[in-house]
Motif scaffolding. Sequence first.
Motif, PDB file in Angstrom:
ATOM      1  N   ASP A 152       0.848  -1.186   0.000  1.00  0.00           N
ATOM      2  CA  ASP A 152       0.000   0.000   0.000  1.00  0.00           C
ATOM      3  C   ASP A 152       0.882   1.234   0.000  1.00  0.00           C
ATOM      4  OD1 ASP A 152      -2.298   1.545   0.087  1.00  0.00           O
ATOM      5  OD2 ASP A 152      -2.355   1.538   2.280  1.00  0.00           O
ATOM      6  N   PRO A 153       0.996   1.960  -1.073  1.00  0.00           N
ATOM      7  CA  PRO A 153       0.314   1.733  -2.347  1.00  0.00           C
ATOM      8  C   PRO A 153       0.922   0.553  -3.085  1.00  0.00           C
ATOM      9  CG  PRO A 153       1.687   3.688  -2.507  1.00  0.00           C
ATOM     10  CD  PRO A 153       1.788   3.189  -1.093  1.00  0.00           C
ATOM     11  N   GLN A 154       0.070  -0.166  -3.754  1.00  0.00           N
ATOM     12  CA  GLN A 154       0.429  -1.436  -4.369  1.00  0.00           C
ATOM     13  C   GLN A 154       1.570  -1.322  -5.371  1.00  0.00           C
ATOM     14  OE1 GLN A 154      -2.764  -3.473  -6.280  1.00  0.00           O
ATOM     15  NE2 GLN A 154      -1.579  -5.304  -6.588  1.00  0.00           N
ATOM     16  N   GLY A 155       2.596  -2.142  -5.131  1.00  0.00           N
ATOM     17  CA  GLY A 155       3.688  -2.262  -6.077  1.00  0.00           C
ATOM     18  C   GLY A 155       4.778  -1.215  -5.994  1.00  0.00           C
ATOM     19  N   TYR A 156       4.562  -0.166  -5.217  1.00  0.00           N
ATOM     20  CA  TYR A 156       5.615   0.854  -5.130  1.00  0.00           C
ATOM     21  C   TYR A 156       6.884   0.206  -4.615  1.00  0.00           C
ATOM     22  CZ  TYR A 156       2.923   4.970  -6.347  1.00  0.00           C
ATOM     23  OH  TYR A 156       2.211   5.910  -7.033  1.00  0.00           O
ATOM     24  N   THR A 157       8.006   0.593  -5.200  1.00  0.00           N
ATOM     25  CA  THR A 157       9.287  -0.045  -4.926  1.00  0.00           C
ATOM     26  C   THR A 157      10.354   1.006  -4.692  1.00  0.00           C
ATOM     27  OG1 THR A 157       8.662  -1.857  -6.414  1.00  0.00           O
ATOM     28  CG2 THR A 157      10.997  -1.662  -5.866  1.00  0.00           C
ATOM     29  N   GLU A 158      11.253   0.726  -3.724  1.00  0.00           N
ATOM     30  CA  GLU A 158      12.405   1.592  -3.510  1.00  0.00           C
ATOM     31  C   GLU A 158      13.640   0.743  -3.284  1.00  0.00           C
ATOM     32  OE1 GLU A 158      11.999   4.105  -0.078  1.00  0.00           O
ATOM     33  OE2 GLU A 158      11.544   2.433   1.232  1.00  0.00           O
ATOM     34  N   ILE A 159      14.790   1.311  -3.544  1.00  0.00           N
ATOM     35  CA  ILE A 159      16.051   0.612  -3.360  1.00  0.00           C
ATOM     36  C   ILE A 159      16.386   0.548  -1.870  1.00  0.00           C
ATOM     37  CG2 ILE A 159      17.491   2.676  -3.623  1.00  0.00           C
ATOM     38  CD1 ILE A 159      19.452   0.856  -5.248  1.00  0.00           C
ATOM     39  N   THR A 160      17.029  -0.529  -1.460  1.00  0.00           N
ATOM     40  CA  THR A 160      17.453  -0.692  -0.072  1.00  0.00           C
ATOM     41  C   THR A 160      18.923  -0.296   0.068  1.00  0.00           C
ATOM     42  OG1 THR A 160      18.183  -2.966  -0.427  1.00  0.00           O
ATOM     43  CG2 THR A 160      15.870  -2.651   0.260  1.00  0.00           C
ATOM     44  N   ASP A 161      19.395  -0.272   1.301  1.00  0.00           N
ATOM     45  CA  ASP A 161      20.822  -0.008   1.531  1.00  0.00           C
ATOM     46  C   ASP A 161      21.680  -1.076   0.854  1.00  0.00           C
ATOM     47  OD1 ASP A 161      20.270   2.271   2.995  1.00  0.00           O
ATOM     48  OD2 ASP A 161      20.384   1.256   4.932  1.00  0.00           O
ATOM     49  N   ARG A 162      21.205  -2.317   0.872  1.00  0.00           N
ATOM     50  CA  ARG A 162      21.952  -3.385   0.213  1.00  0.00           C
ATOM     51  C   ARG A 162      21.991  -3.158  -1.302  1.00  0.00           C
ATOM     52  NH1 ARG A 162      21.284  -9.967   0.250  1.00  0.00           N
ATOM     53  NH2 ARG A 162      23.384 -10.303  -0.506  1.00  0.00           N
ATOM     54  N   GLY A 163      20.897  -2.664  -1.862  1.00  0.00           N
ATOM     55  CA  GLY A 163      20.875  -2.339  -3.285  1.00  0.00           C
ATOM     56  C   GLY A 163      21.871  -1.252  -3.622  1.00  0.00           C
ATOM     57  N   ARG A 164      21.955  -0.240  -2.759  1.00  0.00           N
ATOM     58  CA  ARG A 164      22.936   0.833  -2.968  1.00  0.00           C
ATOM     59  C   ARG A 164      24.361   0.284  -2.849  1.00  0.00           C
ATOM     60  NH1 ARG A 164      19.139   3.172   0.111  1.00  0.00           N
ATOM     61  NH2 ARG A 164      17.868   4.754  -0.889  1.00  0.00           N
ATOM     62  N   ALA A 165      24.564  -0.628  -1.887  1.00  0.00           N
ATOM     63  CA  ALA A 165      25.889  -1.235  -1.718  1.00  0.00           C
ATOM     64  C   ALA A 165      26.263  -2.056  -2.954  1.00  0.00           C
ATOM     65  CB  ALA A 165      25.909  -2.109  -0.460  1.00  0.00           C
ATOM     66  N   TYR A 166      25.296  -2.750  -3.532  1.00  0.00           N
ATOM     67  CA  TYR A 166      25.560  -3.505  -4.762  1.00  0.00           C
ATOM     68  C   TYR A 166      26.001  -2.556  -5.876  1.00  0.00           C
ATOM     69  CZ  TYR A 166      24.749  -5.799  -9.182  1.00  0.00           C
ATOM     70  OH  TYR A 166      24.904  -6.258 -10.459  1.00  0.00           O
ATOM     71  N   LEU A 167      25.279  -1.456  -6.059  1.00  0.00           N
ATOM     72  CA  LEU A 167      25.642  -0.499  -7.106  1.00  0.00           C
ATOM     73  C   LEU A 167      27.019   0.104  -6.867  1.00  0.00           C
ATOM     74  CD1 LEU A 167      22.309   1.444  -7.725  1.00  0.00           C
ATOM     75  CD2 LEU A 167      23.387  -0.265  -9.208  1.00  0.00           C
ATOM     76  N   ALA A 168      27.401   0.263  -5.609  1.00  0.00           N
ATOM     77  CA  ALA A 168      28.702   0.837  -5.261  1.00  0.00           C
ATOM     78  C   ALA A 168      29.827  -0.194  -5.365  1.00  0.00           C
ATOM     79  CB  ALA A 168      28.656   1.426  -3.857  1.00  0.00           C
ATOM     80  N   GLY A 169      29.477  -1.447  -5.688  1.00  0.00           N
ATOM     81  CA  GLY A 169      30.486  -2.497  -5.805  1.00  0.00           C
ATOM     82  C   GLY A 169      30.864  -3.130  -4.493  1.00  0.00           C
TER      83      GLY A 169
END
Length: 83
Positions: A54-71
């Motif tokens: 709620d709201p349905q399907g809204y998505t955000e990046i997590t700290d782990r996602g940011r760490a992945y992008l940072a290598g």
Amino acid sequence: MTKSDDAILELLSECGIAIPPRAIAFNIQNVSRPTIDRRLPKLERAGLVSRYDDPQGYTEITDRGRAYLAGEVDADDIEDFEE
């Protein structure tokens, strides 16, 4: 991890807010809505994004996602990604 996964994470990181799958697909060239719908649950299981009911399907990046992008997190270290 796929090119689509990286593009999804990069968009979410750049926008800094939770957005719906339709907006993700609209803002990423050459990635279809069905691909977005297929990849988001896998990214969530990997802990790289958070999805909201709620709201349905809204998505955000997590700290782990940011760490992945940072290598800082290697794709090989992401368990249960393809299940």
